[in-house]
Write an enzyme that holds these catalytic residues in place. Sequence first.
Site, PDB file in Angstrom:
ATOM      1  N   ARG A   1       1.465   4.086  -3.126  1.00 29.56           N
ATOM      2  CA  ARG A   1       1.207   5.513  -2.844  1.00 29.56           C
ATOM      3  C   ARG A   1       2.465   6.352  -3.038  1.00 29.56           C
ATOM      4  NH1 ARG A   1      -2.504   2.630  -0.238  1.00 29.56           N
ATOM      5  NH2 ARG A   1      -4.473   3.550   0.459  1.00 29.56           N
TER       6      ARG A   1
ATOM      7  N   SER B   1       0.835  -1.212   0.000  1.00 33.43           N
ATOM      8  CA  SER B   1       0.000   0.000   0.000  1.00 33.43           C
ATOM      9  C   SER B   1       0.869   1.260   0.000  1.00 33.43           C
ATOM     10  CB  SER B   1      -0.879   0.037   1.252  1.00 33.43           C
ATOM     11  OG  SER B   1      -1.843  -0.964   1.210  1.00 33.43           O
TER      12      SER B   1
ATOM     13  N   ARG C   1     -12.846 -13.933  -1.845  1.00 38.63           N
ATOM     14  CA  ARG C   1     -11.976 -14.671  -0.913  1.00 38.63           C
ATOM     15  C   ARG C   1     -12.745 -15.512   0.100  1.00 38.63           C
ATOM     16  NH1 ARG C   1      -7.205 -10.160  -0.346  1.00 38.63           N
ATOM     17  NH2 ARG C   1      -6.071 -10.815  -2.215  1.00 38.63           N
TER      18      ARG C   1
ATOM     19  N   ASP D   1      -6.862  -8.122   4.671  1.00 40.26           N
ATOM     20  CA  ASP D   1      -6.058  -8.939   3.750  1.00 40.26           C
ATOM     21  C   ASP D   1      -5.456 -10.175   4.431  1.00 40.26           C
ATOM     22  OD1 ASP D   1      -6.606  -7.157   1.723  1.00 40.26           O
ATOM     23  OD2 ASP D   1      -4.769  -6.009   1.993  1.00 40.26           O
TER      24      ASP D   1
ATOM     25  N   LYS E   1     -12.488  -8.783  -3.358  1.00 35.51           N
ATOM     26  CA  LYS E   1     -11.030  -8.640  -3.442  1.00 35.51           C
ATOM     27  C   LYS E   1     -10.550  -9.252  -4.773  1.00 35.51           C
ATOM     28  CE  LYS E   1     -10.619  -6.423   0.352  1.00 35.51           C
ATOM     29  NZ  LYS E   1     -10.262  -5.005   0.304  1.00 35.51           N
TER      30      LYS E   1
HETATM   31  C1  S3P Z   1      -5.566  -1.225   0.154  1.00 37.66           C
HETATM   32  C2  S3P Z   1      -6.753  -1.220   0.836  1.00 37.66           C
HETATM   33  C3  S3P Z   1      -7.556  -2.429   1.065  1.00 37.66           C
HETATM   34  C4  S3P Z   1      -6.743  -3.705   0.857  1.00 37.66           C
HETATM   35  C5  S3P Z   1      -5.898  -3.638  -0.379  1.00 37.66           C
HETATM   36  C6  S3P Z   1      -4.957  -2.453  -0.335  1.00 37.66           C
HETATM   37  C7  S3P Z   1      -4.890   0.068  -0.059  1.00 37.66           C
HETATM   38  O1  S3P Z   1      -8.647  -2.437   0.157  1.00 37.66           O
HETATM   39  O2  S3P Z   1      -7.586  -4.817   0.803  1.00 37.66           O
HETATM   40  O3  S3P Z   1      -5.135  -4.824  -0.514  1.00 37.66           O
HETATM   41  O4  S3P Z   1      -3.701   0.076  -0.437  1.00 37.66           O
HETATM   42  O5  S3P Z   1      -5.517   1.113   0.139  1.00 37.66           O
HETATM   43  P1  S3P Z   1      -9.952  -1.558   0.461  1.00 37.66           P
HETATM   44  O6  S3P Z   1      -9.499  -0.205   0.778  1.00 37.66           O
HETATM   45  O7  S3P Z   1     -10.788  -1.557  -0.786  1.00 37.66           O
HETATM   46  O8  S3P Z   1     -10.643  -2.253   1.593  1.00 37.66           O
END
Ligand code: S3P
Length: 416
Positions: free
Chosen positions: A27, A23, A337, A306, A333
């Site tokens: 970003r 994540s 899942r 996750d 997802k």
């Molecule tokens: C993520 C947010 C989560 C997560 C994904 C990564 C992110 O999803 O499941 O693997 O980087 O913001 P959601 O925000 O849709 O729940």
Amino acid sequence: MSERTVKKLDGYDRVINCMPDKSMSVRAVLFNAYAVGKSTVNNLLLSDDVLSAVDCARRLGAKAELDGNTAHITGAPFIGCDLYCGNSGTTARLLIGLLSGLNGIFTVDGDESLRSRPMRRVIEPLRKMGAEITDNDGKLPVRIVGAGLKGIDYESPVASAQVKSAIMLAGLNARGLTRVTEPVRSRNHSENMLREMGVAVEVVGNSVAVAPSIVRATDFTVAGDISSAAYPICLALAVRGGNCTVRNVGINETRTGIIDVLRASGADLQYRNERGGAEPIADITVKQSELKPLEIGGDLIPRLVDEIPVLCALACFIDGVSVIRGARELRVKETDRIATTTAALTALGADITPTDDGMIIRGGKPLRFGTVDSMLDHRIAMTAAVAGAAGSGVHILNADCASVSYPNFYGEVIGD
Ligand code: S3P
């Protein structure tokens, strides 16, 4: 198709350097590509999803040079282009938000899995801000004609960092203030990073507000990914006499639901060497322990969403009934899942029942060898590997998709 057999492990004693966070890596690349100036991102995750983000950044006009795990990024005003996000929902949703407020015509697409995932959750609020987006029945590919946006006060029906971040990024180029309120607070990496990049981000309870801002290029060192650390941690807990240390794990409290669940179930799990600021890190040491069944639901879900598949694998080794509820988000997802975790663990002889919004696992019965198709979902491949390594082995079809978030997972975590 890639296939791999994972053997039963007789013991587990390992020190692992945590994979960098997916994540935060996505970003750091996207925000700095858009920002004014040059930046260096250290400890970038070099996984398929992050490489998709790097590719998008380059197509949009930014410079992104990779030197091992270091990225040198020069931001640029984005130019209209066609973007392919591969398997990365974060890349797609965050870009749809950011691009909605910029000049240019953009298309955003992804692989088959990403094309099946819901985009309406970001498109609807963006349209309320004035975005011009053409979608494919709520899915990718989408076409964005960058437009003048106005800020909104949005109550999101889902706790989703991707939705929250998409709206915040649109808010950078909207008239007035943009506020998003979530039912439960999701991961806050966008808030933390944008703040460091000079954006005024106001957080009150489950609400986040941003005003139109310039984003300044900023150096980051990415913390380790607790979602990746979850695999060796659960493996050490499931294998008799197991223990492991995962170094440099991000312990931002919006991500540490797994730690709370494991401690509540009796895991001998310690943080050592805690350090860092807005994105704190620690080395995590864990020893196999007598565990009580897992109870996972409510506000915990966004903090460990996750990690649920691998927690289900661990639950197979715990006597008693573990219950996951309130996790309907799992159905949207990279795969559904609830269905794919159930199918994977059932193939190994587990007693697991899917429900509408979770799973019930009656654990403590021995697993048998079996074949599991990951359905190209990285977390299902790694979950199957953990269940097989701690159980009686597993043959995994479509095994290599682990590289979406964890390059060399099998070598580093399983040890083959
Ligand atoms: C993520 C947010 C989560 C997560 C994904 C990564 C992110 O999803 O499941 O693997 O980087 O913001 P959601 O925000 O849709 O729940």
